[in-house]
Write an enzyme that holds these catalytic residues in place. Structure first.
Site, short mmCIF file in Angstrom:
data_model
loop_
_atom_site.label_atom_id
_atom_site.label_comp_id
_atom_site.label_asym_id
_atom_site.label_seq_id
_atom_site.Cartn_x
_atom_site.Cartn_y
_atom_site.Cartn_z
CG MET A 32 -2.08 -1.01 1.10
SD MET A 32 -3.08 -0.78 -0.40
CE MET A 32 -3.74 0.84 -0.10
CB VAL A 35 6.34 3.90 5.68
CG1 VAL A 35 6.15 4.73 6.94
CG2 VAL A 35 5.05 3.18 5.31
CE LYS A 50 0.96 2.93 4.70
NZ LYS A 50 -0.08 1.90 4.96
CD GLU A 99 0.33 7.82 17.12
OE1 GLU A 99 0.95 8.21 18.15
OE2 GLU A 99 -0.78 7.28 17.16
CG ASP A 143 -5.38 -7.10 6.13
OD1 ASP A 143 -5.38 -8.33 6.29
OD2 ASP A 143 -4.48 -6.48 5.55
CE LYS A 145 -1.61 -8.09 7.23
NZ LYS A 145 -1.39 -8.51 5.84
N PRO A 146 -1.10 -9.79 13.07
CG PRO A 146 -0.13 -11.66 14.10
CD PRO A 146 -1.13 -11.27 13.04
CG ASN A 148 -2.11 -4.68 9.23
OD1 ASN A 148 -1.05 -4.24 8.77
ND2 ASN A 148 -3.07 -5.16 8.47
#
Length: 863
Positions: A32, A35, A50, A99, A143, A145-146, A148
């Site tokens: 996506m 960063v 991002k 942040e 979505d 998951k670890p 995120n």
């Protein structure tokens, strides 16, 4: 864009600019976007940006998801969700400003394997609260998951990446059914979005998914945190998705995870295949998890300093569970699902450490707080709500107590920060906020507050008894010298003068109380463990926080005793102050009590903690065994004695209920206090049966074995009297006193005497069989005895210095004192207490530590 900028597909270079942001360097990249770390010169802060690559901006689907992430994240404001500061477009490339977080993703935390149950529950509670905030704003993540979930250095959990999020108009969650319509341009029936292994069954089938899909994904993440393996991992994505639809993840017990059965039931309910059989809201899920959340990790107090306070805290925990549970039940029953605009949270501090006091200045915008950052001493800082920066005040190490209407500060010097704020005294001083040298006013002060006109101070101070006396006697004075209330033994805390100056609100042994200038007192509400109180802006209510195994509750009570819930929090929560316009200063954080140690010949310490409240008692003489007490939610909140090997090679052995006080020299027996009046218990470390020792009317605080193991040395008191040392024959018979009142000691290796300390901390050897004591040469001993040295005439003593323990060896024949070692955790941030035990050769040691990490928040919208 400046030179070295970004062409098609080129990365941004250090020193280039993206709008008003200067690029400092890359942080990572993914599907996506890229960063970067950047600096916002306008607000003098670092941020994360991002950026969607320029070539990807032409892809309508990727551009739509990128914009979706900005909209979703920008609509949220919660401590457990990453904050969005800005969005923009530069040379055809959209960007989002977040942040900047310091720490690692949950995936990084899981790489070594499963988390301890206490830590997994702590993270899970925070994730659930973050999801609840998103769902209540009409946003489903889709979505989770670890990768995120991010865990900051101060253990704050943040949910990231709303790139697949679904936005819909905010409404009651009861109206969101499995068949609820979604935005067709984001998801339609038959479209599969998410990450294999963490999708819900409805996502796998391409069906319409609501907030309960996130709850299934949450269950997969929690299963992995507890077990160390993925719930539905198979050899391929197709097989994984088939397992999500058709198979159960297996029993947590099969993974050798030490998980309470009730917690496993919570996980299984999250992982039900049918959405209507799961938890129906993340808020309900958070409440269910908070029943397992550790006091140290999600909002309880630390274990007390050695002494009779253990008994008080055990009772307090039981009452807190009852009161907090009743309060939450009453709130849920009375409030139902009525819609309410949630308060907004603005984080004011970003460093790693402990916040102590926090108060508004007269202008309502300037905020002064006391904090110990990165293991340094407590200093005073000033900040403003609109600024991310704090400046240190040019003052000695001190904590803030109050700021007057004349902008004069009441501060506390020389406080012991190894215990709770309400349990450590210091020197009260006055100093103008504008600057100057502090003027000492009074010693032995615990807390203070100004009268509305700034002319007088209300203070809580010591009643003047010896340091060994427990419980501590305190008095409330307003103005200084006029006693309004005094305890026979118990805590007075958080004195706050009313806006009219006619009442003082405070925490008394009975609860939230008020007293007038004539000394007439009444209790408004029970509150066993209040962590901060203040008057409401109108002065017709007292606002206070109360912590316990349930959520920390921010409550209000009228002078007539009517209570209502303002908000609840996950974490150790302290109310600092409330401004005239209703904004509040709250400290949110975590407590942890753990164990660490090093054996002879080893170069590195090892973590020996078990659950959430592991407290070292003592080691065996050879340093191979460690006796500790566990007192947290992992054991149901009541203390339990454990024995484990110091090499950490095997799990601890549960010996039995009660607060352990000593392991015998042969390692066969353990003394345990079960808080049963008149009783002390001997537990066998093997197959022997427990033995009850009758101690009569003695109020027991601590005990150990004599040198020959045939007697027990007690520290305790007769009702209403100071502590002293007693001898109890294990074979039977009543305890007999050995030292005068106010003098306590430990057995000497000669088996004939006790090494005791008086009110002035001078040492003497008292004969066990009676007779005159023999003074020990040298000055008073400011430290606490840790162990006897191998020569039989020296002791190891410990002095607390911030996050470190300085160990000295003192020769009792000469009085000579020499440095021996400094024991300090590798990470000293937030550490308040280090309490070590050493073997006689001084080469092996184990210590328990208390860590409190917190941040200061400005809360708006409390009603």
């Amino acid at each position: 864009m400046s030179a070295g900028g970004r062409g098609s597909g080129a990365a941004l270079l250090q020193g280039s600019h993206l709008g008003p942001y200067e690029i400092l360097g890359p942080l990572g990249s993914g599907g996506m976007g890229e960063v970067y770390r950047a600096r916002d010169a306008r607000l003098a802060r670092e941020v994360a940006i991002k950026v969607l690559p320029a070539e990807s901006s032409a892809d309508p689907d990727r551009l739509r998801r990128f914009e979706q992430e900005a909209k979703a994240a920008g609509a949220l404001n919660h401590p457990n969700l990453m904050a969005v500061f800005d969005t923009g477009m530069h040379e055809g490339a959209p960007y989002i400003v977040f942040e900047l977080l310091q720490g690692k993703t949950l995936r990084g935390r899981l790489d070594p394997g499963a988390l301890p149950p206490r830590k997994a529950v702590d993270y899970a509670v925070q994730i659930a609260h973050g999801l609840a905030a998103a769902h209540e704003a009409g946003i489903v993540h889709r979505d989770l998951k670890p990768e995120n979930v991010f865990v900051t250095k101060d253990e704050r959990v943040k949910i990231l990446d709303f790139g697949l999020a679904k936005l819909r108009p905010t409404r009651d969650l009861d109206d969101l059914s499995t068949e609820a319509a979604t935005e067709s341009e984001i998801t339609g029936t038959g479209v599969v979005l998410g990450t294999a292994g963490y999708m819900s069954p409805e996502q796998v089938e391409g069906k319409l998914a609501d907030h309960r899909s996130d709850i299934f994904s949450f269950g997969s993440v929690l299963f992995e945190m507890l077990s160390g393996r993925r719930a539905f991992r198979r050899d391929s994505s197709i097989e994984t998705m088939r397992a999500i639809l058709k198979e159960d993840p297996g029993e947590l017990a099969e993974t050798k995870a030490n998980v309470p059965p009730a917690l496993e039931r919570v996980v299984r309910r999250c992982l039900e295949k049918r959405p209507e059989e799961r938890f129906q809201s993340a808020r309900d899920l958070a409440f269910a998890l908070e029943a397992f959340s550790a006091p140290s990790a999600t909002g309880s107090k630390p274990l007390p300093a050695p002494g009779g306070s253990r008994r008080v805290v055990v009772l307090a925990l039981a009452v807190v569970v009852l009161i907090a549970g009743v309060a939450v039940a009453a709130f849920l029953a009375g409030q139902g699902r009525a819609e309410k605009t949630p308060p907004s949270y603005h984080r004011l501090t970003f460093r790693r450490g402990t916040i102590w006091g926090a108060r508004f200045a007269r202008d309502g915008q300037t905020i002064v707080y006391g904090a110990a950052w990165e293991g340094q001493p407590v200093k005073l800082f000033a900040t403003r709500a609109e600024s991310p920066e704090s400046r240190a005040l040019d003052l000695p190490d001190a904590d803030i107590l109050a700021i007057s209407s004349r902008d004069e500060m009441a501060i506390l010097l020389c406080r012991d920060y190894s215990s709770l704020r309400a349990q450590s005294a210091g020197t009260l001083a006055r100093v103008p906020l504008a600057g100057g040298a502090p003027r000492p006013v009074l010693e032995g002060v615990y807390d203070a507050d100004w009268s509305p006109d700034g002319s007088d101070l209300a203070v809580v101070r010591s009643a003047g008894q010896a340091w060994q006396t427990w419980p501590v006697k305190q008095r409330l004075e307003f103005p200084i010298g006029k006693v309004l209330f005094e305890t026979d033994g118990g805590t007075i805390a958080w004195p706050r003068v009313s806006p009219r100056g006619d009442l003082v609100a405070f925490l008394s042994p009975e609860g939230i109380s008020v007293v007038d200038r004539a000394g007439e007192m009444r209790t408004l509400a029970p509150a066993t463990w209040c962590m901060g109180l203040t008057w409401s802006p109108t002065g017709d209510e007292v606002w206070y926080t109360e912590v316990g195994p349930s959520p920390a509750l921010l409550q209000a009570v009228t002078l007539a005793g009517r209570r209502r819930l303002l908000d609840h929090f996950s974490g150790a929560t302290t109310l600092g102050d409330v401004s005239r316009d209703g904004r509040a200063l709250l400290t949110l954080g975590t407590w942890n009590l753990g164990l660490a140690g090093r054996r002879a010949g080893e170069t590195r310490e090892r973590d020996l903690s078990w659950f959430d409240g592991s407290r070292m008692i003592n080691m065996s003489a050879d340093g191979e065994l460690l006796l500790f007490t566990e007192q947290g939610d992992g054991v149901g909140g009541s203390p339990v004695a454990y024995l484990r090997k110091t090499d950490g090679s095997s799990p601890p052995v549960r010996l039995g209920e009660g607060f352990a006080t000593r392991l015998s020299s042969d390692g066969n027996w353990v003394l345990v206090n079960r808080d049963t009046p008149g009783q002390l218990v001997l537990l066998s470390t093997g197959s022997g049966q427990p033995k009850i020792l009758d101690i009569g009317k003695i109020e027991h605080n601590w005990s150990t074995f004599s040198g020959d193991g045939k007697q027990v040395v007690l520290i305790g008191c007769e009702p209403g009297r100071p502590n002293r040392s007693w001898i109890l024959e294990i074979a039977g018979g009543p305890p007999r006193s050995v030292t005068p009142e106010g003098v306590i000691g430990m057995p000497a290796p000669d088996k004939q005497s006790l090494l005791a300390s008086d009110a002035d901390r001078r040492l003497s050897l008292y004969p066990v069989g009676g007779g005159e004591p023999r003074p020990v040469p040298g000055p008073p001993e400011p430290g606490m005895g840790s162990a006897w040295a191998a020569d039989g005439h020296s002791i190891f003593v410990t002095e607390r210095r911030g996050p470190a323990a300085l160990v000295f060896r003192r020769d009792l024949t000469t009085g000579r004192r020499e440095p021996w070692a400094t024991i300090e955790p590798a990470d000293p941030a937030g550490v308040l207490l280090v309490n070590p035990d050493l073997t006689a050769d001084g080469k092996s040691y184990v210590y328990s530590y208390a860590r409190h990490l917190s941040s200061l928040y400005l809360i708006e919208g409390l009603k």
